[in-house]
Design a protein around this motif. Structure first.
Motif, short mmCIF file in Angstrom:
data_model
loop_
_atom_site.label_atom_id
_atom_site.label_comp_id
_atom_site.label_asym_id
_atom_site.label_seq_id
_atom_site.Cartn_x
_atom_site.Cartn_y
_atom_site.Cartn_z
N SER A 146 1.16 -1.47 -0.18
CA SER A 146 -0.20 -0.01 -0.04
C SER A 146 1.14 1.19 -0.28
O SER A 146 1.54 0.92 0.49
N GLY A 147 0.20 2.29 -0.92
CA GLY A 147 1.15 3.55 -1.26
C GLY A 147 2.60 3.25 -2.16
O GLY A 147 3.58 2.20 -1.69
N TRP A 148 2.81 4.12 -2.70
CA TRP A 148 4.25 4.44 -3.58
C TRP A 148 5.22 3.97 -2.41
O TRP A 148 6.47 2.93 -3.53
N MET A 149 5.66 4.05 -1.27
CA MET A 149 7.02 2.88 -1.30
C MET A 149 7.03 2.25 -1.34
O MET A 149 8.38 1.53 -1.38
N SER A 150 5.97 2.05 -1.34
CA SER A 150 6.71 -0.19 -1.32
C SER A 150 5.85 -0.42 -3.36
O SER A 150 6.33 -1.47 -2.76
N HIS A 151 6.21 0.32 -3.90
CA HIS A 151 6.13 -0.18 -5.62
C HIS A 151 7.29 -0.93 -6.07
O HIS A 151 7.15 -1.66 -7.23
N VAL A 152 7.85 -1.33 -5.11
CA VAL A 152 8.84 -1.31 -6.12
C VAL A 152 8.96 -3.27 -5.14
O VAL A 152 9.28 -4.43 -6.28
N LEU A 153 8.39 -3.32 -4.45
CA LEU A 153 8.17 -4.64 -4.08
C LEU A 153 7.68 -5.95 -5.13
O LEU A 153 8.47 -6.88 -4.59
N PRO A 154 6.59 -5.46 -5.91
CA PRO A 154 6.37 -6.60 -6.57
C PRO A 154 7.41 -7.26 -7.86
O PRO A 154 7.79 -8.42 -7.99
N LEU A 155 7.81 -6.53 -7.86
CA LEU A 155 9.01 -6.62 -8.73
C LEU A 155 10.06 -7.60 -8.50
O LEU A 155 11.17 -8.51 -8.64
N TYR A 156 10.40 -6.97 -7.26
CA TYR A 156 12.03 -8.55 -6.18
C TYR A 156 11.35 -9.74 -6.03
O TYR A 156 11.54 -10.55 -6.10
N LEU A 157 9.70 -9.22 -6.01
CA LEU A 157 9.06 -10.77 -5.14
C LEU A 157 8.99 -11.87 -6.74
O LEU A 157 9.59 -12.83 -6.64
N LYS A 158 8.97 -10.86 -7.41
CA LYS A 158 8.94 -11.92 -8.87
C LYS A 158 9.69 -12.19 -9.85
O LYS A 158 10.31 -13.49 -9.71
N LYS A 159 10.67 -11.56 -9.55
CA LYS A 159 12.19 -11.33 -10.17
C LYS A 159 13.55 -11.76 -9.13
O LYS A 159 14.03 -12.20 -9.53
N VAL A 160 13.49 -11.97 -7.64
CA VAL A 160 14.22 -11.83 -7.30
C VAL A 160 14.82 -12.79 -6.12
O VAL A 160 15.30 -13.68 -5.52
#
Length: 273
Positions: A146-160
């Protein structure tokens, strides 16, 4: 019977630690509501300088001491603190670092200028959450950003972190709010994100990227998107459709009545299947 037992909340803001924006109120009440529906939850947010540690009785989690996060060529210590909300029987974890989070304003200085290092702060926050959850050995079924500060997380979850046993079964739900920054991030935002075998082709942020570009990156790697504000620009719904990502539309009545907790819980079930 639900297969979802654990939900991780990663929020830019949460009451009572930040001002009572709609986003902060939902982050506070949703996590409690889902816990009351017999699910185990963990909640994370940044430890902004405006968070009163004495008033809210924050204390450092010593057993999680010693984690460092490298962003670009900078290695920065991660400090994890925790506080309790007694009325909800709920703990909140705080991601802290002296360089990134000890200033009192959340995202802009006293003159309203967007902090130049906000991109790094967002990356540090998300990486800090994921590394902390790994160290806790707590495997979430759903991660709700929730909120823009969290918006990198989906990338890391799926790729790293996709092959990590802690996260291999996790699905990510993204709540979009009207906090998406219009300002331009620092020039080498992609370079700050790169980590763990990621390539620039995985990220595909344009030069001079804004909060809208970051939100689209988050959508691309999410399993479901919730429209958390009424006035989210139509481009994001269109982008969800182009990426074939399921969307839970805005519903003001359910937010007023509290029924949104059940709607969100049902949405978790739908993306987890």
């Amino acid at each position: 019977m639900s297969d979802i037992k654990r939900v991780l909340y990663v929020s830019s803001e949460m009451c009572p630690y930040t001002p009572q924006t709609p986003q902060a109120v939902i982050a506070r009440n949703l996590s409690q509501g889902i816990q009351e529906r017999k699910k185990e939850i963990r909640s994370f947010m940044p430890r902004y300088g405006s968070v009163n540690e004495r008033k809210h009785q924050l204390h450092e989690v010593i057993r999680l001491f010693g984690i460092n996060v490298t962003i670009g060529d900078q290695d920065r210590p991660l400090v994890i603190k925790v506080a309790s909300i007694p009325s909800a029987r709920m703990q909140v974890y705080f991601i802290d670092n002296e360089d990134y989070f000890h200033r009192k304003p959340l995202y802009r200085d006293a003159d309203g200028k967007f902090f130049e290092d906000n991109a790094e702060r967002a990356v540090f926050f998300v990486r800090g959450v994921l590394e902390t959850v790994k160290k806790l050995r707590w495997a979430p079924d759903i991660i709700h950003c929730s909120g823009w500060m969290s918006h990198v997380l989906p990338l890391y979850l799926k790729k790293v972190y996709a092959e990590d046993p802690i996260f291999s079964s996790s699905k990510v739900v993204l709540s979009l709010y009207d906090d998406i920054p219009s300002e331009t991030f620092q020039p080498d935002f992609e370079g700050k994100i790169l980590y763990g075998g990621l390539t620039r082709e995985d990220i595909l942020l344009p030069k001079g990227s804004t909060g809208a570009d970051l939100a689209k990156l988050a959508i691309r790697y999410s399993d479901g998107v919730i429209m958390g504000s009424e006035n989210i620009p139509g481009q994001f719904a269109d982008y969800c459709a182009s990426c074939k990502v399921p969307v839970l539309p805005w519903d003001g009545k359910s937010l007023e009545s509290g029924e949104y907790v059940a709607r969100y819980d049902d949405f978790y079930e739908s993306v987890q299947k």
